[in-house]
Scaffold this motif. Structure first.
Motif, PDB file in Angstrom:
ATOM      1  N   VAL A 110       0.802  -1.222   0.000  1.00 25.94           N
ATOM      2  CA  VAL A 110       0.000   0.000   0.000  1.00 25.94           C
ATOM      3  C   VAL A 110       0.835   1.271   0.000  1.00 25.94           C
ATOM      4  CG1 VAL A 110      -2.002  -1.096   1.084  1.00 25.94           C
ATOM      5  CG2 VAL A 110      -0.309   0.035   2.516  1.00 25.94           C
ATOM      6  N   ASN A 111       2.118   1.167   0.302  1.00 26.26           N
ATOM      7  CA  ASN A 111       2.934   2.389   0.260  1.00 26.26           C
ATOM      8  C   ASN A 111       4.366   2.023  -0.137  1.00 26.26           C
ATOM      9  OD1 ASN A 111       4.446   1.587   2.590  1.00 26.26           O
ATOM     10  ND2 ASN A 111       2.740   2.251   3.870  1.00 26.26           N
ATOM     11  N   LEU A 112       5.201   3.045  -0.345  1.00 30.93           N
ATOM     12  CA  LEU A 112       6.559   2.773  -0.835  1.00 30.93           C
ATOM     13  C   LEU A 112       7.439   2.110   0.216  1.00 30.93           C
ATOM     14  CD1 LEU A 112       7.335   5.942  -2.994  1.00 30.93           C
ATOM     15  CD2 LEU A 112       6.295   3.797  -3.685  1.00 30.93           C
ATOM     16  N   HIS A 113       7.131   2.331   1.477  1.00 29.95           N
ATOM     17  CA  HIS A 113       7.913   1.660   2.523  1.00 29.95           C
ATOM     18  C   HIS A 113       7.771   0.144   2.407  1.00 29.95           C
ATOM     19  CE1 HIS A 113       8.744   5.406   4.631  1.00 29.95           C
ATOM     20  NE2 HIS A 113       7.459   5.712   4.551  1.00 29.95           N
ATOM     21  N   ASP A 114       6.591  -0.313   1.973  1.00 29.45           N
ATOM     22  CA  ASP A 114       6.378  -1.753   1.834  1.00 29.45           C
ATOM     23  C   ASP A 114       7.397  -2.379   0.883  1.00 29.45           C
ATOM     24  OD1 ASP A 114       4.220  -1.971   3.571  1.00 29.45           O
ATOM     25  OD2 ASP A 114       2.718  -1.668   1.999  1.00 29.45           O
ATOM     26  N   PHE A 115       7.659  -1.680  -0.232  1.00 33.14           N
ATOM     27  CA  PHE A 115       8.645  -2.219  -1.182  1.00 33.14           C
ATOM     28  C   PHE A 115      10.008  -2.365  -0.519  1.00 33.14           C
ATOM     29  CE2 PHE A 115       5.822  -0.102  -4.394  1.00 33.14           C
ATOM     30  CZ  PHE A 115       5.442  -1.250  -5.049  1.00 33.14           C
ATOM     31  N   GLU A 116      10.335  -1.358   0.277  1.00 34.05           N
ATOM     32  CA  GLU A 116      11.643  -1.347   0.920  1.00 34.05           C
ATOM     33  C   GLU A 116      11.754  -2.504   1.908  1.00 34.05           C
ATOM     34  OE1 GLU A 116      12.652   2.614   1.766  1.00 34.05           O
ATOM     35  OE2 GLU A 116      14.483   2.116   2.860  1.00 34.05           O
ATOM     36  N   ALA A 117      10.659  -2.749   2.635  1.00 37.04           N
ATOM     37  CA  ALA A 117      10.667  -3.835   3.618  1.00 37.04           C
ATOM     38  C   ALA A 117      10.805  -5.189   2.915  1.00 37.04           C
ATOM     39  CB  ALA A 117       9.389  -3.792   4.454  1.00 37.04           C
ATOM     40  N   VAL A 118      10.106  -5.351   1.785  1.00 38.27           N
ATOM     41  CA  VAL A 118      10.218  -6.612   1.037  1.00 38.27           C
ATOM     42  C   VAL A 118      11.640  -6.752   0.474  1.00 38.27           C
ATOM     43  CG1 VAL A 118       9.389  -7.923  -0.960  1.00 38.27           C
ATOM     44  CG2 VAL A 118       7.756  -6.686   0.477  1.00 38.27           C
ATOM     45  N   PHE A 393      15.383  20.949  -9.134  1.00 37.68           N
ATOM     46  CA  PHE A 393      14.868  19.647  -8.718  1.00 37.68           C
ATOM     47  C   PHE A 393      15.413  19.326  -7.335  1.00 37.68           C
ATOM     48  CE2 PHE A 393      15.538  19.586 -13.365  1.00 37.68           C
ATOM     49  CZ  PHE A 393      14.204  19.529 -13.758  1.00 37.68           C
ATOM     50  N   VAL A 394      14.686  18.446  -6.662  1.00 34.93           N
ATOM     51  CA  VAL A 394      15.108  18.029  -5.328  1.00 34.93           C
ATOM     52  C   VAL A 394      15.040  16.514  -5.301  1.00 34.93           C
ATOM     53  CG1 VAL A 394      14.470  18.063  -2.882  1.00 34.93           C
ATOM     54  CG2 VAL A 394      14.240  20.131  -4.231  1.00 34.93           C
ATOM     55  N   ASP A 395      16.011  15.875  -4.668  1.00 36.48           N
ATOM     56  CA  ASP A 395      15.857  14.434  -4.433  1.00 36.48           C
ATOM     57  C   ASP A 395      16.345  14.084  -3.035  1.00 36.48           C
ATOM     58  OD1 ASP A 395      18.638  13.920  -4.397  1.00 36.48           O
ATOM     59  OD2 ASP A 395      18.696  13.357  -6.510  1.00 36.48           O
ATOM     60  N   GLY A 396      16.054  12.864  -2.606  1.00 37.92           N
ATOM     61  CA  GLY A 396      16.510  12.385  -1.306  1.00 37.92           C
ATOM     62  C   GLY A 396      15.374  12.217  -0.315  1.00 37.92           C
ATOM     63  N   GLY A 397      15.108  10.977   0.055  1.00 39.12           N
ATOM     64  CA  GLY A 397      14.167  10.720   1.150  1.00 39.12           C
ATOM     65  C   GLY A 397      12.698  10.741   0.777  1.00 39.12           C
ATOM     66  N   VAL A 398      12.392  10.915  -0.511  1.00 37.39           N
ATOM     67  CA  VAL A 398      10.986  11.015  -0.903  1.00 37.39           C
ATOM     68  C   VAL A 398      10.318   9.644  -0.869  1.00 37.39           C
ATOM     69  CG1 VAL A 398       9.435  11.575  -2.817  1.00 37.39           C
ATOM     70  CG2 VAL A 398      11.349  13.080  -2.263  1.00 37.39           C
ATOM     71  N   ARG A 399       9.299   9.493  -0.054  1.00 37.81           N
ATOM     72  CA  ARG A 399       8.561   8.230   0.041  1.00 37.81           C
ATOM     73  C   ARG A 399       7.061   8.434  -0.089  1.00 37.81           C
ATOM     74  NH1 ARG A 399      12.947   7.105  -0.401  1.00 37.81           N
ATOM     75  NH2 ARG A 399      14.269   5.552   0.626  1.00 37.81           N
ATOM     76  N   ARG A 400       6.620   9.676  -0.087  1.00 39.48           N
ATOM     77  CA  ARG A 400       5.196   9.990  -0.085  1.00 39.48           C
ATOM     78  C   ARG A 400       4.909  11.095  -1.085  1.00 39.48           C
ATOM     79  NH1 ARG A 400       1.866   6.391   2.557  1.00 39.48           N
ATOM     80  NH2 ARG A 400       2.764   5.789   4.547  1.00 39.48           N
ATOM     81  N   PHE A 437       4.184   3.726  -9.187  1.00 40.03           N
ATOM     82  CA  PHE A 437       3.558   4.876  -9.865  1.00 40.03           C
ATOM     83  C   PHE A 437       2.108   5.024  -9.402  1.00 40.03           C
ATOM     84  CE2 PHE A 437       6.360   4.071 -13.897  1.00 40.03           C
ATOM     85  CZ  PHE A 437       7.451   4.629 -13.258  1.00 40.03           C
ATOM     86  N   GLN A 438       1.405   3.896  -9.333  1.00 37.94           N
ATOM     87  CA  GLN A 438      -0.005   3.933  -8.934  1.00 37.94           C
ATOM     88  C   GLN A 438      -0.145   4.491  -7.508  1.00 37.94           C
ATOM     89  OE1 GLN A 438      -2.696   3.386 -10.885  1.00 37.94           O
ATOM     90  NE2 GLN A 438      -3.792   4.224  -9.120  1.00 37.94           N
ATOM     91  N   ILE A 439       0.765   4.099  -6.641  1.00 38.57           N
ATOM     92  CA  ILE A 439       0.721   4.619  -5.263  1.00 38.57           C
ATOM     93  C   ILE A 439       0.918   6.137  -5.274  1.00 38.57           C
ATOM     94  CG2 ILE A 439       1.974   4.631  -3.055  1.00 38.57           C
ATOM     95  CD1 ILE A 439       2.414   1.566  -3.532  1.00 38.57           C
ATOM     96  N   PHE A 440       1.877   6.598  -6.078  1.00 38.81           N
ATOM     97  CA  PHE A 440       2.062   8.053  -6.190  1.00 38.81           C
ATOM     98  C   PHE A 440       0.781   8.722  -6.691  1.00 38.81           C
ATOM     99  CE2 PHE A 440       6.862   7.945  -6.069  1.00 38.81           C
ATOM    100  CZ  PHE A 440       6.981   8.870  -5.042  1.00 38.81           C
ATOM    101  N   ARG A 441       0.165   8.118  -7.708  1.00 38.94           N
ATOM    102  CA  ARG A 441      -1.067   8.734  -8.247  1.00 38.94           C
ATOM    103  C   ARG A 441      -2.152   8.794  -7.181  1.00 38.94           C
ATOM    104  NH1 ARG A 441       0.421   5.930 -13.319  1.00 38.94           N
ATOM    105  NH2 ARG A 441      -0.722   4.070 -12.648  1.00 38.94           N
ATOM    106  N   ASP A 442      -2.343   7.686  -6.470  1.00 39.14           N
ATOM    107  CA  ASP A 442      -3.389   7.654  -5.436  1.00 39.14           C
ATOM    108  C   ASP A 442      -3.108   8.688  -4.351  1.00 39.14           C
ATOM    109  OD1 ASP A 442      -4.519   5.587  -6.823  1.00 39.14           O
ATOM    110  OD2 ASP A 442      -3.793   3.999  -5.473  1.00 39.14           O
ATOM    111  N   GLU A 443      -1.859   8.735  -3.939  1.00 42.95           N
ATOM    112  CA  GLU A 443      -1.526   9.677  -2.860  1.00 42.95           C
ATOM    113  C   GLU A 443      -1.586  11.125  -3.343  1.00 42.95           C
ATOM    114  OE1 GLU A 443       1.406   6.899  -0.060  1.00 42.95           O
ATOM    115  OE2 GLU A 443       2.172   8.765  -0.912  1.00 42.95           O
ATOM    116  N   LEU A 444      -1.185  11.351  -4.603  1.00 42.16           N
ATOM    117  CA  LEU A 444      -1.246  12.716  -5.138  1.00 42.16           C
ATOM    118  C   LEU A 444      -2.690  13.192  -5.198  1.00 42.16           C
ATOM    119  CD1 LEU A 444       1.445  12.466  -7.949  1.00 42.16           C
ATOM    120  CD2 LEU A 444       1.442  14.195  -6.134  1.00 42.16           C
ATOM    121  N   GLU A 445      -3.560  12.305  -5.688  1.00 42.94           N
ATOM    122  CA  GLU A 445      -4.963  12.699  -5.812  1.00 42.94           C
ATOM    123  C   GLU A 445      -5.529  13.089  -4.446  1.00 42.94           C
ATOM    124  OE1 GLU A 445      -8.633  11.040  -8.254  1.00 42.94           O
ATOM    125  OE2 GLU A 445      -8.023   9.632  -6.692  1.00 42.94           O
ATOM    126  N   MET A 446      -5.312  12.211  -3.472  1.00 41.79           N
ATOM    127  CA  MET A 446      -5.858  12.492  -2.139  1.00 41.79           C
ATOM    128  C   MET A 446      -5.262  13.766  -1.552  1.00 41.79           C
ATOM    129  SD  MET A 446      -5.437  10.412   1.402  1.00 41.79           S
ATOM    130  CE  MET A 446      -3.723  10.908   1.473  1.00 41.79           C
TER     131      MET A 446
END
Ligand code: 173
Length: 497
Positions: A110-118, A393-400, A437-446
């Motif tokens: 459900v979120n990007l942290h999940d990928f990291e944990a897996v 541009f900015v990078d680093g630590g983006v998960r949400r 990508f889908q998680i980003f879209r869902d979170e962006l919309e909300m």
């Protein structure tokens, strides 16, 4: 061409005569041994044998053919003579494979942290150590997350947010997300298709990928995997031999790459201790290290071994030369101060990435998003802002998506995401990246609905409170998800018998 038997190859198993097999072809690497960026020892481990499995994650397929003179390409190995050895799996590897089979279904992510944990659970320990490590005490990698949590939203209400649109342009190129895939090296350490997972997912969803100089796949393989008109950028490590860099850059431009992101925060690679310790253990500890080897120190991890070509003398004086060899956009990746941001602007470049290299270079460097505040203020002294000629541009630590929206509200054009996309393909291949990508879209919309912004243009500084950003202390609630995947640094281990 006559075939070479595996037995003949096996007769050349020393530093006096060293043959190896890569992808079914025999190479004489004897004279190359002292030049190998990763040191001679690692090649000698495979002298007289098939080195493909060790070779693949760390080298693009064409590395050996381009670096070794033609007369050292001896010929194909006779497949009939190759004795297939049953691979004995270590207990650790068996456990790892069980975990791979028991991964959560992708629907449960459900979120990007999940990928990291897996990824953390299923990656070979060396790959996890290389990807997850950061420099010294790893203060900056953690600050990259923490900084976003010192920025708070000030949402607007009653703005009819039935339709929200997060598509944008990045350096003038369409992007379905206000996020691009940032460069991360050595993708095949984590998945057999490496960076191609990103290219294929990005092509399908209109996301822009920055190709890394040190990808496991070759540059051309990546470009070949793109769909027509897919936008690609290129991250560049500048070679001490400028002719090599020139050829590489001009080839990229010819193949349709639109922007060159020159990495400027890595004249020397940071010391990533998790990576260093992993290498140390793997190579057999103290005794072997003291045997010495030509060139590369044994305790410095895989990244340092392959980074020796990077030119630490790179300077502002080189910028006009880059402008003379390419018409691509040129962006400096790794800028941290208003003074350097203004220089990049005054040199006529197209933009900068406020980055600390995912916390992997200078430890206790500030986060990109913190630097954004002063840098936008400095650039405003050069004229109206936003300036269509210059992107930040900015990078680093983006998960949400909320992190993305905060950076854009404070003046960023778009945000780079490196590790999180990489972990998504380590865990689930191309499908993982698409899900990210889908998680980003869902979170962006909300999030866009909840803060009252219907488009990227409507993300303005008044929507955030960054007044606490520069205060590097605070009572921020703990980031539980991040903290569970974050692996604390460890101290030197006693030897066990
Ligand atoms: O961060 C890195 O690991 C990186 O940029 C790099 C640099 C040289 C070789 C391999 C990776």
């Amino acid at each position: 061409m006559s075939l070479i038997s595996a037995q003949t190859v096996a007769e050349h198993a020393s530093s006096d005569s060293c043959w190896i097999i890569v992808h079914g072809y025999v190479y004489d690497v004897t004279e190359f041994l002292p030049e190998h960026p990763g040191g001679s020892r690692i090649i000698l481990k495979y002298a007289g044998k098939d080195a493909t499995e060790a070779y693949d994650p760390i080298h693009p397929p064409d590395a050996i053919t381009t670096h070794l003179p033609k007369h050292k390409h001896l010929g194909p190995v006779d497949p009939k003579t190759v004795v297939k050895v049953e691979k004995v799996l270590s207990e650790e590897e068996k456990k790892r494979q069980e975990l791979v089979a028991a991964r959560p279904s992708i629907d449960e992510i459900v979120n990007l942290h999940d990928f990291e944990a897996v990824a953390k659970a299923i990656l070979p320990p060396k790959a996890w150590a290389y990807y997850s490590s950061a420099s010294d005490d790893e203060i900056t990698i953690r600050e990259n997350r923490a900084a976003y949590q010192r920025i708070w939203f000030r949402p607007r209400v009653l703005r009819d947010v039935s339709v929200v649109n997060w598509s944008t342009t990045i350096l003038g190129y369409k992007s379905s997300l206000p996020v691009y895939i940032s460069a991360t090296a050595l993708g095949k350490l984590g998945h057999p298709d490496g960076e191609l997972n990103l290219t294929r997912a990005a092509g399908k969803h209109g996301v822009i990928q920055m190709i890394p100089t040190l990808a496991s796949c070759s540059f051309d393989e990546i470009v070949d995997a793109a769909v027509p008109n897919q936008t690609l950028f290129l991250q560049l490590y500048v070679n001490r031999d400028r002719e090599i860099t020139k050829r590489y850059v001009q080839h990229a431009e010819k193949r349709g790459v639109k922007a060159l992101f020159i990495t400027v925060d890595a004249p020397q690679l940071g010391r990533r201790e998790k990576d260093m310790r992993m290498k140390f253990v793997d190579e057999g500890g103290v005794a072997k290290v003291q045997e010495g080897d030509s060139g590369v120190k044994k305790d410095e991890g895989v990244a340092r071994a392959i980074s020796s070509f990077i030119d630490p003398s790179l300077s502002w004086k080189d910028i006009p030369w880059f402008k003379s060899i390419t018409n691509m956009h040129i962006v400096l990746k790794g800028v941290a101060t208003p003074a350097d941001a203004l220089m990049a602007y005054d040199y006529g470049l197209s933009g900068i990435v406020l980055s600390n290299h995912g916390g992997r270079q200078l430890d206790t460097a500030r986060s990109g998003v913190e630097n954004l505040i002063d840098i936008v203020a400095a650039l405003k002294t050069r004229g109206p802002w936003p300036n269509p000629r210059f992107a930040i541009f900015v990078d680093g630590g983006v998960r949400r998506a909320s992190d993305v929206l905060k950076a854009i509200a404070l003046g960023a054009s778009a945000v780079g995401v490196g590790r999180a996309f990489m972990y998504s393909f380590c865990a689930y291949g191309q499908e993982g990246v698409e899900k990210a990508f889908q998680i980003f879209r869902d979170e962006l919309e909300m999030n866009m609905r909840l803060i009252g912004a219907r488009s990227i243009d409507e993300l303005t500084p008044d929507l955030v409170d960054a007044s606490g950003l520069h205060a590097h202390v605070g009572l921020t609630p703990t980031d539980n998800l991040y903290n569970t995947t974050y692996q604390p640094l460890a101290l030197a281990q006693f030897r066990t018998k």
